[in-house]
Design an enzyme around this catalytic site. Structure first.
Site, PDB file in Angstrom:
ATOM      1  N   LYS A   1      13.937 -32.017  -6.249  1.00 18.43           N
ATOM      2  CA  LYS A   1      14.729 -33.067  -5.596  1.00 18.43           C
ATOM      3  C   LYS A   1      16.013 -32.502  -4.977  1.00 18.43           C
ATOM      4  O   LYS A   1      16.309 -32.758  -3.814  1.00 18.43           O
ATOM      5  CB  LYS A   1      15.108 -34.170  -6.608  1.00 18.43           C
ATOM      6  CG  LYS A   1      13.921 -34.866  -7.252  1.00 18.43           C
ATOM      7  CD  LYS A   1      14.358 -35.948  -8.237  1.00 18.43           C
ATOM      8  CE  LYS A   1      15.183 -35.469  -9.406  1.00 18.43           C
ATOM      9  NZ  LYS A   1      14.472 -34.535 -10.330  1.00 18.43           N
TER      10      LYS A   1
ATOM     11  N   ARG B   1      17.188 -44.194 -12.411  1.00 21.01           N
ATOM     12  CA  ARG B   1      16.309 -43.584 -13.404  1.00 21.01           C
ATOM     13  C   ARG B   1      15.737 -44.605 -14.375  1.00 21.01           C
ATOM     14  O   ARG B   1      14.971 -44.244 -15.268  1.00 21.01           O
ATOM     15  CB  ARG B   1      17.094 -42.542 -14.196  1.00 21.01           C
ATOM     16  CG  ARG B   1      16.929 -41.127 -13.664  1.00 21.01           C
ATOM     17  CD  ARG B   1      17.824 -40.238 -14.511  1.00 21.01           C
ATOM     18  NE  ARG B   1      17.342 -38.896 -14.618  1.00 21.01           N
ATOM     19  CZ  ARG B   1      17.798 -37.882 -13.883  1.00 21.01           C
ATOM     20  NH1 ARG B   1      18.686 -38.091 -12.940  1.00 21.01           N
ATOM     21  NH2 ARG B   1      17.347 -36.660 -14.083  1.00 21.01           N
TER      22      ARG B   1
ATOM     23  N   ARG C   1      15.562 -21.987 -13.211  1.00 19.02           N
ATOM     24  CA  ARG C   1      16.589 -22.420 -12.239  1.00 19.02           C
ATOM     25  C   ARG C   1      17.927 -21.735 -12.504  1.00 19.02           C
ATOM     26  O   ARG C   1      18.351 -21.588 -13.654  1.00 19.02           O
ATOM     27  CB  ARG C   1      16.757 -23.940 -12.346  1.00 19.02           C
ATOM     28  CG  ARG C   1      17.985 -24.470 -11.603  1.00 19.02           C
ATOM     29  CD  ARG C   1      17.947 -25.954 -11.356  1.00 19.02           C
ATOM     30  NE  ARG C   1      17.561 -26.743 -12.508  1.00 19.02           N
ATOM     31  CZ  ARG C   1      17.167 -28.013 -12.432  1.00 19.02           C
ATOM     32  NH1 ARG C   1      17.099 -28.627 -11.267  1.00 19.02           N
ATOM     33  NH2 ARG C   1      16.830 -28.672 -13.526  1.00 19.02           N
TER      34      ARG C   1
ATOM     35  N   ARG D   1      21.914 -23.887 -16.283  1.00 18.75           N
ATOM     36  CA  ARG D   1      22.351 -25.134 -16.902  1.00 18.75           C
ATOM     37  C   ARG D   1      21.998 -25.139 -18.389  1.00 18.75           C
ATOM     38  O   ARG D   1      20.920 -24.717 -18.763  1.00 18.75           O
ATOM     39  CB  ARG D   1      21.658 -26.332 -16.228  1.00 18.75           C
ATOM     40  CG  ARG D   1      22.383 -26.842 -15.020  1.00 18.75           C
ATOM     41  CD  ARG D   1      21.561 -27.821 -14.208  1.00 18.75           C
ATOM     42  NE  ARG D   1      20.959 -28.907 -14.972  1.00 18.75           N
ATOM     43  CZ  ARG D   1      20.260 -29.899 -14.412  1.00 18.75           C
ATOM     44  NH1 ARG D   1      20.100 -29.935 -13.089  1.00 18.75           N
ATOM     45  NH2 ARG D   1      19.725 -30.846 -15.150  1.00 18.75           N
TER      46      ARG D   1
ATOM     47  N   ARG E   1      13.472 -33.848 -21.512  1.00 16.30           N
ATOM     48  CA  ARG E   1      13.805 -34.558 -20.265  1.00 16.30           C
ATOM     49  C   ARG E   1      12.541 -35.054 -19.568  1.00 16.30           C
ATOM     50  O   ARG E   1      12.545 -36.127 -18.956  1.00 16.30           O
ATOM     51  CB  ARG E   1      14.626 -33.644 -19.350  1.00 16.30           C
ATOM     52  CG  ARG E   1      16.085 -33.514 -19.816  1.00 16.30           C
ATOM     53  CD  ARG E   1      16.761 -32.254 -19.284  1.00 16.30           C
ATOM     54  NE  ARG E   1      16.737 -32.166 -17.842  1.00 16.30           N
ATOM     55  CZ  ARG E   1      16.763 -31.023 -17.172  1.00 16.30           C
ATOM     56  NH1 ARG E   1      16.811 -29.870 -17.815  1.00 16.30           N
ATOM     57  NH2 ARG E   1      16.744 -31.040 -15.861  1.00 16.30           N
TER      58      ARG E   1
HETATM   59  P1  ADP Z   1      15.303 -31.119  -9.364  1.00 16.28           P
HETATM   60  O1  ADP Z   1      16.546 -31.479  -8.606  1.00 16.28           O
HETATM   61  O2  ADP Z   1      14.158 -32.038  -9.053  1.00 16.28           O
HETATM   62  O3  ADP Z   1      15.518 -31.000 -10.843  1.00 16.28           O
HETATM   63  P2  ADP Z   1      15.555 -28.468  -8.080  1.00 16.28           P
HETATM   64  O4  ADP Z   1      15.592 -28.773  -6.623  1.00 16.28           O
HETATM   65  O5  ADP Z   1      16.811 -28.085  -8.732  1.00 16.28           O
HETATM   66  O6  ADP Z   1      14.822 -29.689  -8.865  1.00 16.28           O
HETATM   67  O7  ADP Z   1      14.457 -27.333  -8.299  1.00 16.28           O
HETATM   68  C1  ADP Z   1      14.132 -26.829  -9.602  1.00 16.28           C
HETATM   69  C2  ADP Z   1      13.914 -25.326  -9.502  1.00 16.28           C
HETATM   70  O8  ADP Z   1      12.724 -25.049  -8.755  1.00 16.28           O
HETATM   71  C3  ADP Z   1      15.029 -24.562  -8.793  1.00 16.28           C
HETATM   72  O9  ADP Z   1      15.171 -23.310  -9.420  1.00 16.28           O
HETATM   73  C4  ADP Z   1      14.516 -24.395  -7.350  1.00 16.28           C
HETATM   74  O10 ADP Z   1      15.021 -23.208  -6.734  1.00 16.28           O
HETATM   75  C5  ADP Z   1      13.008 -24.287  -7.572  1.00 16.28           C
HETATM   76  N1  ADP Z   1      12.230 -24.924  -6.491  1.00 16.28           N
HETATM   77  C6  ADP Z   1      12.509 -26.070  -5.829  1.00 16.28           C
HETATM   78  N2  ADP Z   1      11.543 -26.374  -4.942  1.00 16.28           N
HETATM   79  C7  ADP Z   1      10.604 -25.392  -5.056  1.00 16.28           C
HETATM   80  C8  ADP Z   1       9.344 -25.138  -4.402  1.00 16.28           C
HETATM   81  N3  ADP Z   1       8.840 -25.966  -3.465  1.00 16.28           N
HETATM   82  N4  ADP Z   1       8.642 -24.050  -4.783  1.00 16.28           N
HETATM   83  C9  ADP Z   1       9.131 -23.221  -5.751  1.00 16.28           C
HETATM   84  N5  ADP Z   1      10.305 -23.390  -6.384  1.00 16.28           N
HETATM   85  C10 ADP Z   1      11.038 -24.479  -6.054  1.00 16.28           C
HETATM   86  P1  ADP Z   2      17.141 -33.163 -13.103  1.00 17.80           P
HETATM   87  O1  ADP Z   2      16.975 -33.536 -11.671  1.00 17.80           O
HETATM   88  O2  ADP Z   2      16.830 -31.740 -13.371  1.00 17.80           O
HETATM   89  O3  ADP Z   2      16.456 -34.101 -14.042  1.00 17.80           O
HETATM   90  P2  ADP Z   2      19.889 -34.206 -13.076  1.00 17.80           P
HETATM   91  O4  ADP Z   2      20.936 -33.268 -12.662  1.00 17.80           O
HETATM   92  O5  ADP Z   2      19.467 -35.257 -12.109  1.00 17.80           O
HETATM   93  O6  ADP Z   2      18.650 -33.307 -13.539  1.00 17.80           O
HETATM   94  O7  ADP Z   2      20.303 -34.952 -14.416  1.00 17.80           O
HETATM   95  C1  ADP Z   2      20.816 -34.234 -15.521  1.00 17.80           C
HETATM   96  C2  ADP Z   2      21.154 -35.194 -16.657  1.00 17.80           C
HETATM   97  O8  ADP Z   2      22.175 -36.096 -16.237  1.00 17.80           O
HETATM   98  C3  ADP Z   2      20.015 -36.089 -17.124  1.00 17.80           C
HETATM   99  O9  ADP Z   2      19.201 -35.450 -18.104  1.00 17.80           O
HETATM  100  C4  ADP Z   2      20.794 -37.273 -17.729  1.00 17.80           C
HETATM  101  O10 ADP Z   2      21.325 -36.954 -18.998  1.00 17.80           O
HETATM  102  C5  ADP Z   2      21.980 -37.398 -16.771  1.00 17.80           C
HETATM  103  N1  ADP Z   2      21.721 -38.326 -15.644  1.00 17.80           N
HETATM  104  C6  ADP Z   2      21.699 -38.019 -14.317  1.00 17.80           C
HETATM  105  N2  ADP Z   2      21.467 -39.099 -13.572  1.00 17.80           N
HETATM  106  C7  ADP Z   2      21.326 -40.145 -14.444  1.00 17.80           C
HETATM  107  C8  ADP Z   2      21.046 -41.541 -14.281  1.00 17.80           C
HETATM  108  N3  ADP Z   2      20.851 -42.090 -13.079  1.00 17.80           N
HETATM  109  N4  ADP Z   2      20.976 -42.292 -15.415  1.00 17.80           N
HETATM  110  C9  ADP Z   2      21.168 -41.760 -16.628  1.00 17.80           C
HETATM  111  N5  ADP Z   2      21.409 -40.467 -16.857  1.00 17.80           N
HETATM  112  C10 ADP Z   2      21.496 -39.651 -15.773  1.00 17.80           C
END
Ligand code: ADP
Ligand code: ADP
Ligand code: ZN
Length: 214
Positions: A13, A88, A127, A160, A171
């Site tokens: 995302k 969420r 990541r 992280r 998660r």
């Molecule tokens: P999210 O915001 O959904 O948690 P991220 O965009 O941070 O996900 O991506 C999670 C990890 O996967 C990061 O280390 C990113 O560089 C990697 N990543 C994201 N998109 C791709 C893809 N299409 N193919 C391979 N790795 C990816």
């Molecule tokens: P990812 O895309 O990898 O799941 P985020 O950075 O979006 O990670 O979220 C990290 C953490 O922040 C979540 O595990 C949760 O604890 C908190 N968080 C983020 N957005 C929300 C939301 N909309 N509602 C509740 N908790 C949230």
């Protein structure tokens, strides 16, 4: 363009949001980034939410919804925005719907990025983020040119705290029970776009743009 990015942790995302905001010149609103910034700066909100992020569980709705409501009222959202990591829960989505209705605006699309659990874990655990500019890398799938150093600003990368395997698994479980129902919620509103997150970063982006601009 008024968009939501939906999907489990590690789906891509944030990576896609960074590219989408450049194309449409709209702000990227990531509730996760807002919480991490507050934790880093040790603000009252940061102190309140830290234990939830560390445990990999959701921050209570009452600590999230007002932040998003206020953010959407800022002038830079006038031409659109991309919400990443919000909503969420069904309750968060309902609060958002009411707020958008009050503002007289509608969502253009909800982009749902889906991916297998095994790959989600591998992506999140590998990541790495830039301490300074927030750019996202992956040790295997998207490595920086120089180990541990940001390509864009030359600063150090970090992992992280909640990207440890056990917390990632937690998660994903939280996603499946509390967030996944939003897929049906937005499908019923006819604005859901499903995107296969197993493609390359570029192919995923192209599929999103094609869906938005067709
Ligand atoms: P999210 O915001 O959904 O948690 P991220 O965009 O941070 O996900 O991506 C999670 C990890 O996967 C990061 O280390 C990113 O560089 C990697 N990543 C994201 N998109 C791709 C893809 N299409 N193919 C391979 N790795 C990816
Ligand atoms: P990812 O895309 O990898 O799941 P985020 O950075 O979006 O990670 O979220 C990290 C953490 O922040 C979540 O595990 C949760 O604890 C908190 N968080 C983020 N957005 C929300 C939301 N909309 N509602 C509740 N908790 C949230
Ligand atoms: Zn950087």
């Amino acid at each position: 363009m008024r968009l939501i990015l939906l999907g489990p942790p590690g789906a891509g995302k944030g990576t896609q949001a960074s590219a989408i905001v450049k194309r449409y010149n709209i702000p990227h609103i990531s509730t996760g980034d807002i919480f991490r910034l507050n934790i880093k700066e040790n603000t009252p909100l940061g102190k309140e939410v830290k234990s939830y992020l560390d445990a990999g569980i959701l921050v209570p709705d009452e600590l999230v919804v007002d932040i998003v409501k206020d953010r959407l009222k800022k002038s830079d959202c006038a031409n659109g925005f991309i919400l990443d990591g919000y909503p969420r829960t069904i309750n968060q989505a309902e609060v958002l719907d009411k707020e958008l209705a009050k503002m007289g605006i509608e969502l253009d699309a909800v982009i749902n990025i889906f991916l297998d659990v095994q790959l989600l874990i591998e992506r999140a655990v590998g990541r790495r983020l830039c301490k300074n500019c927030g750019a996202t890398y992956h040790i295997k799938f998207h490595p920086p040119k120089q180990d541990g150093i940001c390509d864009i600003c030359g600063r150090e990368l970090y992992q992280r705290d909640d990207d440890k395997e056990e917390t990632v698994k937690k998660r994903i479980e939280v996603y499946l029970t509390q967030t996944k129902p939003l897929i049906e919620y937005y499908k019923d509103k006819d604005i859901l776009v499903n995107i296969d997150g197993a493609q390359s970063i570029e192919d995923t982006f192209n599929e999103i743009i094609n869906a938005l601009e067709k």
